[in-house]
Design a protein around this motif. Structure first.
Motif, PDB file in Angstrom:
ATOM      1  N   GLU A 119      85.670  79.398  11.932  1.00  0.00           N
ATOM      2  CA  GLU A 119      86.198  78.754  10.738  1.00  0.00           C
ATOM      3  C   GLU A 119      86.264  79.764   9.600  1.00  0.00           C
ATOM      4  O   GLU A 119      85.436  80.661   9.494  1.00  0.00           O
ATOM      5  CB  GLU A 119      85.310  77.595  10.305  1.00  0.00           C
ATOM      6  CG  GLU A 119      85.282  76.408  11.234  1.00  0.00           C
ATOM      7  CD  GLU A 119      84.395  75.313  10.699  1.00  0.00           C
ATOM      8  OE1 GLU A 119      84.884  74.198  10.511  1.00  0.00           O
ATOM      9  OE2 GLU A 119      83.199  75.578  10.459  1.00  0.00           O
ATOM     10  N   GLY A 120      87.251  79.572   8.724  1.00  0.00           N
ATOM     11  CA  GLY A 120      87.324  80.357   7.515  1.00  0.00           C
ATOM     12  C   GLY A 120      86.679  79.605   6.368  1.00  0.00           C
ATOM     13  O   GLY A 120      85.904  78.665   6.575  1.00  0.00           O
ATOM     14  N   LEU A 121      87.017  79.997   5.146  1.00  0.00           N
ATOM     15  CA  LEU A 121      86.449  79.381   3.952  1.00  0.00           C
ATOM     16  C   LEU A 121      87.574  78.989   3.011  1.00  0.00           C
ATOM     17  O   LEU A 121      88.589  79.674   2.916  1.00  0.00           O
ATOM     18  CB  LEU A 121      85.523  80.351   3.218  1.00  0.00           C
ATOM     19  CG  LEU A 121      84.396  81.028   3.989  1.00  0.00           C
ATOM     20  CD1 LEU A 121      83.687  82.017   3.079  1.00  0.00           C
ATOM     21  CD2 LEU A 121      83.426  80.015   4.536  1.00  0.00           C
ATOM     22  N   ILE A 122      87.366  77.891   2.285  1.00  0.00           N
ATOM     23  CA  ILE A 122      88.220  77.589   1.141  1.00  0.00           C
ATOM     24  C   ILE A 122      87.307  77.522  -0.073  1.00  0.00           C
ATOM     25  O   ILE A 122      86.347  76.758  -0.098  1.00  0.00           O
ATOM     26  CB  ILE A 122      89.035  76.299   1.327  1.00  0.00           C
ATOM     27  CG1 ILE A 122      89.891  76.042   0.081  1.00  0.00           C
ATOM     28  CG2 ILE A 122      88.172  75.097   1.666  1.00  0.00           C
ATOM     29  CD1 ILE A 122      90.964  74.997   0.270  1.00  0.00           C
TER      30      ILE A 122
ATOM     31  N   THR B 256      91.558  78.403  -4.416  1.00  0.00           N
ATOM     32  CA  THR B 256      92.406  77.480  -5.163  1.00  0.00           C
ATOM     33  C   THR B 256      91.657  76.936  -6.369  1.00  0.00           C
ATOM     34  O   THR B 256      90.436  76.740  -6.315  1.00  0.00           O
ATOM     35  CB  THR B 256      92.877  76.303  -4.278  1.00  0.00           C
ATOM     36  OG1 THR B 256      93.697  75.417  -5.062  1.00  0.00           O
ATOM     37  CG2 THR B 256      91.697  75.532  -3.707  1.00  0.00           C
ATOM     38  N   ASN B 257      92.382  76.711  -7.464  1.00  0.00           N
ATOM     39  CA  ASN B 257      91.762  76.071  -8.621  1.00  0.00           C
ATOM     40  C   ASN B 257      92.076  74.581  -8.659  1.00  0.00           C
ATOM     41  O   ASN B 257      91.854  73.915  -9.673  1.00  0.00           O
ATOM     42  CB  ASN B 257      92.206  76.748  -9.932  1.00  0.00           C
ATOM     43  CG  ASN B 257      93.709  76.725 -10.133  1.00  0.00           C
ATOM     44  OD1 ASN B 257      94.429  75.996  -9.455  1.00  0.00           O
ATOM     45  ND2 ASN B 257      94.200  77.527 -11.066  1.00  0.00           N
ATOM     46  N   VAL B 258      92.583  74.072  -7.538  1.00  0.00           N
ATOM     47  CA  VAL B 258      92.895  72.645  -7.408  1.00  0.00           C
ATOM     48  C   VAL B 258      91.854  71.993  -6.510  1.00  0.00           C
ATOM     49  O   VAL B 258      91.508  72.524  -5.454  1.00  0.00           O
ATOM     50  CB  VAL B 258      94.298  72.447  -6.808  1.00  0.00           C
ATOM     51  CG1 VAL B 258      94.619  70.960  -6.660  1.00  0.00           C
ATOM     52  CG2 VAL B 258      95.355  73.137  -7.663  1.00  0.00           C
ATOM     53  N   ALA B 259      91.327  70.856  -6.937  1.00  0.00           N
ATOM     54  CA  ALA B 259      90.351  70.137  -6.126  1.00  0.00           C
ATOM     55  C   ALA B 259      90.982  69.732  -4.796  1.00  0.00           C
ATOM     56  O   ALA B 259      92.186  69.437  -4.724  1.00  0.00           O
ATOM     57  CB  ALA B 259      89.861  68.898  -6.869  1.00  0.00           C
ATOM     58  N   LEU B 260      90.173  69.724  -3.745  1.00  0.00           N
ATOM     59  CA  LEU B 260      90.703  69.430  -2.412  1.00  0.00           C
ATOM     60  C   LEU B 260      91.428  68.091  -2.369  1.00  0.00           C
ATOM     61  O   LEU B 260      92.463  67.944  -1.715  1.00  0.00           O
ATOM     62  CB  LEU B 260      89.563  69.439  -1.383  1.00  0.00           C
ATOM     63  CG  LEU B 260      89.034  70.812  -0.980  1.00  0.00           C
ATOM     64  CD1 LEU B 260      87.888  70.669   0.000  1.00  0.00           C
ATOM     65  CD2 LEU B 260      90.136  71.658  -0.372  1.00  0.00           C
ATOM     66  N   GLU B 261      90.884  67.105  -3.076  1.00  0.00           N
ATOM     67  CA  GLU B 261      91.504  65.785  -3.040  1.00  0.00           C
ATOM     68  C   GLU B 261      92.868  65.765  -3.722  1.00  0.00           C
ATOM     69  O   GLU B 261      93.687  64.868  -3.479  1.00  0.00           O
ATOM     70  CB  GLU B 261      90.595  64.743  -3.698  1.00  0.00           C
ATOM     71  CG  GLU B 261      90.153  65.074  -5.094  1.00  0.00           C
ATOM     72  CD  GLU B 261      88.836  65.846  -5.138  1.00  0.00           C
ATOM     73  OE1 GLU B 261      88.147  65.758  -6.167  1.00  0.00           O
ATOM     74  OE2 GLU B 261      88.508  66.512  -4.135  1.00  0.00           O
ATOM     75  N   ASP B 262      93.131  66.772  -4.567  1.00  0.00           N
ATOM     76  CA  ASP B 262      94.430  66.847  -5.251  1.00  0.00           C
ATOM     77  C   ASP B 262      95.423  67.742  -4.519  1.00  0.00           C
ATOM     78  O   ASP B 262      96.627  67.674  -4.765  1.00  0.00           O
ATOM     79  CB  ASP B 262      94.244  67.370  -6.684  1.00  0.00           C
ATOM     80  CG  ASP B 262      93.401  66.434  -7.539  1.00  0.00           C
ATOM     81  OD1 ASP B 262      93.497  65.210  -7.326  1.00  0.00           O
ATOM     82  OD2 ASP B 262      92.655  66.923  -8.395  1.00  0.00           O
TER      83      ASP B 262
ATOM     84  N   LEU C 264      94.397  72.687   6.933  1.00  0.00           N
ATOM     85  CA  LEU C 264      93.531  73.498   6.074  1.00  0.00           C
ATOM     86  C   LEU C 264      92.066  73.093   6.249  1.00  0.00           C
ATOM     87  O   LEU C 264      91.179  73.956   6.346  1.00  0.00           O
ATOM     88  CB  LEU C 264      93.964  73.323   4.615  1.00  0.00           C
ATOM     89  CG  LEU C 264      93.301  74.240   3.585  1.00  0.00           C
ATOM     90  CD1 LEU C 264      93.591  75.690   3.896  1.00  0.00           C
ATOM     91  CD2 LEU C 264      93.780  73.877   2.183  1.00  0.00           C
ATOM     92  N   ILE C 265      91.811  71.799   6.318  1.00  0.00           N
ATOM     93  CA  ILE C 265      90.452  71.311   6.514  1.00  0.00           C
ATOM     94  C   ILE C 265      89.919  71.720   7.883  1.00  0.00           C
ATOM     95  O   ILE C 265      88.738  72.049   8.043  1.00  0.00           O
ATOM     96  CB  ILE C 265      90.408  69.781   6.341  1.00  0.00           C
ATOM     97  CG1 ILE C 265      90.671  69.423   4.866  1.00  0.00           C
ATOM     98  CG2 ILE C 265      89.069  69.209   6.791  1.00  0.00           C
ATOM     99  CD1 ILE C 265      90.825  67.939   4.623  1.00  0.00           C
ATOM    100  N   ALA C 266      90.801  71.715   8.882  1.00  0.00           N
ATOM    101  CA  ALA C 266      90.388  72.130  10.224  1.00  0.00           C
ATOM    102  C   ALA C 266      90.088  73.628  10.276  1.00  0.00           C
ATOM    103  O   ALA C 266      89.245  74.069  11.063  1.00  0.00           O
ATOM    104  CB  ALA C 266      91.475  71.781  11.233  1.00  0.00           C
ATOM    105  N   LEU C 267      90.755  74.412   9.432  1.00  0.00           N
ATOM    106  CA  LEU C 267      90.595  75.867   9.438  1.00  0.00           C
ATOM    107  C   LEU C 267      89.409  76.348   8.611  1.00  0.00           C
ATOM    108  O   LEU C 267      88.817  77.386   8.924  1.00  0.00           O
ATOM    109  CB  LEU C 267      91.862  76.531   8.887  1.00  0.00           C
ATOM    110  CG  LEU C 267      93.042  76.721   9.831  1.00  0.00           C
ATOM    111  CD1 LEU C 267      94.304  77.033   9.037  1.00  0.00           C
ATOM    112  CD2 LEU C 267      92.755  77.863  10.810  1.00  0.00           C
TER     113      LEU C 267
END
Length: 243
Positions: A94-97, A197-203, A216-219
């Motif tokens: 897995e990577g990171l966000i 990213t400066n955007v919240a995941l839910e957005d 993206l969530i899977a990665l």
């Protein structure tokens, strides 16, 4: 070092016809893509030992997790170091966000990862997403230049891809599709990605679409960097005060 196919001429002669050297073309493409990375000489100095936790409050707490800003930053840095170790040993699944406000150190931490991977002798491509999309658009008007397929292929197949500033603007359906195609390929081929990213995941879903966010969530595993003030502004003030 001269090309073993064309001797550095860029062309291969076969009879009366001349063909572009595929090795040289691939090298030119690599150099051009890397020029988009904005991994400048200054950013090459962004290393884990220079990550400064003093910018992250040991008192203010993340309302959603109940840990301090400093604890959250330490978790993100340790996760980044663990990722590098796993990647260099061929075990990174897995990577990171990395999320956070502007000036919270996201790009710095992503550069720490990229530089550590480069020092480990592995290939990494660091792309600022808006600039990368602009480069793809520009390829449509360049005669004899690199094609969209060639540019995307480099980003799809590089061992480690860092996408900086994802979600920085409103995406067209065209841009959404390019990002989806990129992430979908890397997910299917088990190639890790590091994203800031400066955007919240839910957005992000509203900006990029459900299919892209699912990949993206899977990665990537999510981590947050939280600050009271823009780190760049603090450093500027300290620099001015020191004059």
């Amino acid at each position: 070092m001269e090309c073993h196919l064309c001797g550095g001429r860029g062309l291969i002669l076969r009879g009366k016809k001349a063909y572009l050297c595929p090795v040289c073309r691939q090298q030119r493409l690599r150099q051009r893509i890397l020029s988009l990375s904005q991994l400048t000489s200054q950013m090459r100095d962004y290393t884990f030992d220079r990550f400064d936790f003093r910018f992250y409050s040991p008192y203010i707490r993340d309302g959603s997790k109940g840990i301090t800003y400093c604890e959250s930053a330490k978790r993100a840095v340790e996760a980044a170091k663990a990722f590098v170790r796993d990647f260099l040993s061929g075990k990174a699944e897995e990577g990171l966000i990395i999320t956070g406000a502007v000036g919270s150190g996201k790009t710095f931490l992503a550069c720490c990862i990229a530089n550590a991977v480069l020092e480990g002798g592995r290939e990494v491509l660091f792309l600022v997403v808006p600039d990368f999309l602009d480069q793809i658009r520009a390829s449509y008007d360049e005669e004899g230049g690199f094609t969209e397929q060639e540019i995307l292929a480099m980003a799809k197949t590089v061992p480690l891809l860092v996408l900086d500033d994802l979600g920085a603007f409103i995406y067209s359906e065209w841009a959404r599709q390019k990002i989806y195609s990129l992430l979908d390929y890397r997910l299917n081929h088990r190639l890790p990605v590091v994203v800031t990213t400066n955007v919240a995941l839910e957005d992000l879903e509203e900006l990029l679409g459900e299919r892209t966010i699912s990949r993206l969530i899977a990665l990537c595993r999510p981590y947050r960097l939280l600050v009271e003030h823009d780190i760049r502004m603090i450093m500027r003030q300290e620099k001015e005060a020191g004059r």
